[in-house]
Structures are given as C-alpha cells and as structure tokens.
Design an enzyme around this catalytic site. Structure first.
Site, short mmCIF file in Angstrom:
data_model
loop_
_atom_site.label_atom_id
_atom_site.label_comp_id
_atom_site.label_asym_id
_atom_site.label_seq_id
_atom_site.Cartn_x
_atom_site.Cartn_y
_atom_site.Cartn_z
N TYR A 66 32.82 28.50 44.02
CA TYR A 66 34.14 27.94 44.30
C TYR A 66 35.07 29.01 44.86
O TYR A 66 35.78 28.79 45.84
CB TYR A 66 34.71 27.33 43.02
N SER B 293 44.06 26.59 48.21
CA SER B 293 43.11 27.62 47.80
C SER B 293 43.09 27.67 46.28
O SER B 293 43.22 26.64 45.62
CB SER B 293 43.50 28.97 48.42
#
Length: 272
Positions: free
Chosen positions: A179, A165
């Site tokens: 993003y 992540s």
C-alpha cells in the site's frame, strides 16, 4: 448581525463546476463528494463494486445540498457512474458521461479509490497476485485518472487534480509495504504532472491523510493496535472523514490555486 444560517452554510465557491470523485461510495471519498456538493459543485459519484452505497451518497447530496440560486437550474446536481479506474476505457467513459450529463468540461478530479491488503502481510509473505492488484488500482488507476484529467480538465483557471495518498509514505510502517509503495508512486507522479501542466492553470496536489476511521482502516486491526494509534495522535483520537474533506474542498477552490505540486498532510499531528 447576519443570520445564524448564513454563518453555518458554506460559501458556494464551486458553483458551476463539475467534480469527479473516484471511490466515493464510502469512506473518505464519500465525505469528499458530499462536501464538494455542499460547496456548489455538480458531482460524479464513482464506484466499482458498491452500487447501493453510491446511490445513498447521491441521495444525500440531492436531499441535503444547497438549492441556492447560484446552482439552481443546473440539474442534476449529482450522477452515479460505475467505473473500474484501472481500466482506461472505463475511465474515459467516466469523463464522457460527466461531460454529457452536465454539458460542461470537468473542472475537478479527486482520485480517492484505493484498496489495501486486509491481512497486513509483510513484503516477504505477500502474494504477487495481491501486490499486482493493489498497484493496479492505487497506482495504475491514479495514473489513468490523472492522465485523462490532464487532457480533459478545463484550462485557464479552476482545473484541479487531487490525488489521495497516505501518511504511511512518511512513517514507513511495517506490514503496509504494498500500500505504501503504491501511494509513494502517486506522490512522485503528482509532482511531475504539476510541472508538465505548467501554463494550463491546472493544479496537481496530493492529500496525505493519517489514520482515518473507515472500514479499510479498521479491517484486520486489533483493539490494542487501534488504541495505540489513538495515543500517537495529538488529539488522542482516530481521524474522521470530515477532517479530510475540507482540505480537499480548499484545494479545489480558487483560494487553493497557489498550492501546486504539493503533498498536504492531514493527520492531527500524529506525524511531525
């Protein structure tokens, strides 16, 4: 007193296990693939568009990783497989090839493949086409890989799904909207999947790096911004890929079994 080499060599805690690392031709994925191999795993180096770089990673693993008896005779130590993780058929083939060559179920999936907006567009300025592409690779790709792993990883101990992540999910910086959104979805999905895999002894976790010195990080950033990012870190530097790989290695090992359904932040203290 133990020899110096025995102190510096990592224990082969992943000997006999098979790991797929997506997006491992460069950046954080590259460091993770090499580190897992150093821990004894047989590794699938996955790439989508960088075959030369992927082969270099495989060569580094073949040349430098342990020839210890625990992994001797289990050849090859590494294979290179092309696959676009946003395509279900290619992800299935990725797992098929790992099982065929290594004659073993896959034990570990690390999903590191990701793309970002090189222009750091605001949400209001971003094209729908680029947004869709980022979501396709980062979110859809993570889903497809995690789904395949959930159905095919070894059960009863040693199964690991580790999704990369970003600390941007917590910091919510401007100009990283697509993003950040793509990775926030991955974190939610990982926690739910961990619950759904109750009883299988397959763990599901996210590793959330802060800024790391990779090509993707530096693209589009001025020196002024880079220096500002450094100053925000308690170590006064940008993270390196070697700072992230051991975190993944720990989660992949038996020692990390009790960590499940978590987001592990690795950022040097830039976010407290």
């Amino acid at each position: 007193m133990a020899a110096a080499s025995s102190v510096s060599s990592p224990p082969l805690c992943l000997a006999g296990r098979v790991a797929i690392v997506t997006g491992s031709s460069r950046g954080i994925g590259r460091a993770i693939a090499i580190h897992l191999a150093e821990l004894g795993a047989r590794v699938v180096v996955n790439y989508s568009t960088s075959p030369v770089e992927a082969e270099k990673v495989a060569t580094a693993i073949t040349t430098n990783c342990s020839k210890d008896a625990e992994v001797a005779g289990k050849s090859p130590r590494v294979i290179v497989v092309k696959a676009d993780i946003s395509e279900p058929s290619q992800v299935k083939s990725l797992f098929d090839e790992a099982e065929r060559v290594f004659e073993s179920p896959v034990h570990i999936l690390v999903n590191s493949a990701a793309i970002a907006d090189p222009n750091h567009s605001t949400i209001s300025d971003m094209s729908v086409e680029l947004f869709d592409r980022i979501i396709s690779v980062n979110t859809r790709g993570a889903f497809i890989c995690a789904r395949e792993a959930a159905n095919r990883l070894k059960r009863g101990g040693g199964g690991r799904i580790i999704l990369l992540s970003t600390s941007l999910v917590q910091t919510l910086n401007t100009n990283y909207g697509s993003y950040t959104a793509s990775k926030a979805a991955v974190e939610a999905m990982a926690k739910i999947l961990a619950k759904e895999l109750k009883g299988t002894e397959i763990t599901v976790n996210c590793v959330s790096p802060g800024p790391v010195a990779t090509e993707m990080f530096y693209t589009g950033l001025s020196n002024e911004i880079v220096e500002k990012v450094k100053s925000q870190n308690l170590f006064g530097r940008i993270g390196e890929t070697k700072d992230i790989a051991p975190v993944v290695g720990f989660l992949a090992s038996d020692a990390g079994e009790w960590i499940n359904g978590q987001v592990i932040m690795a950022n040097g203290g830039c976010l407290l």
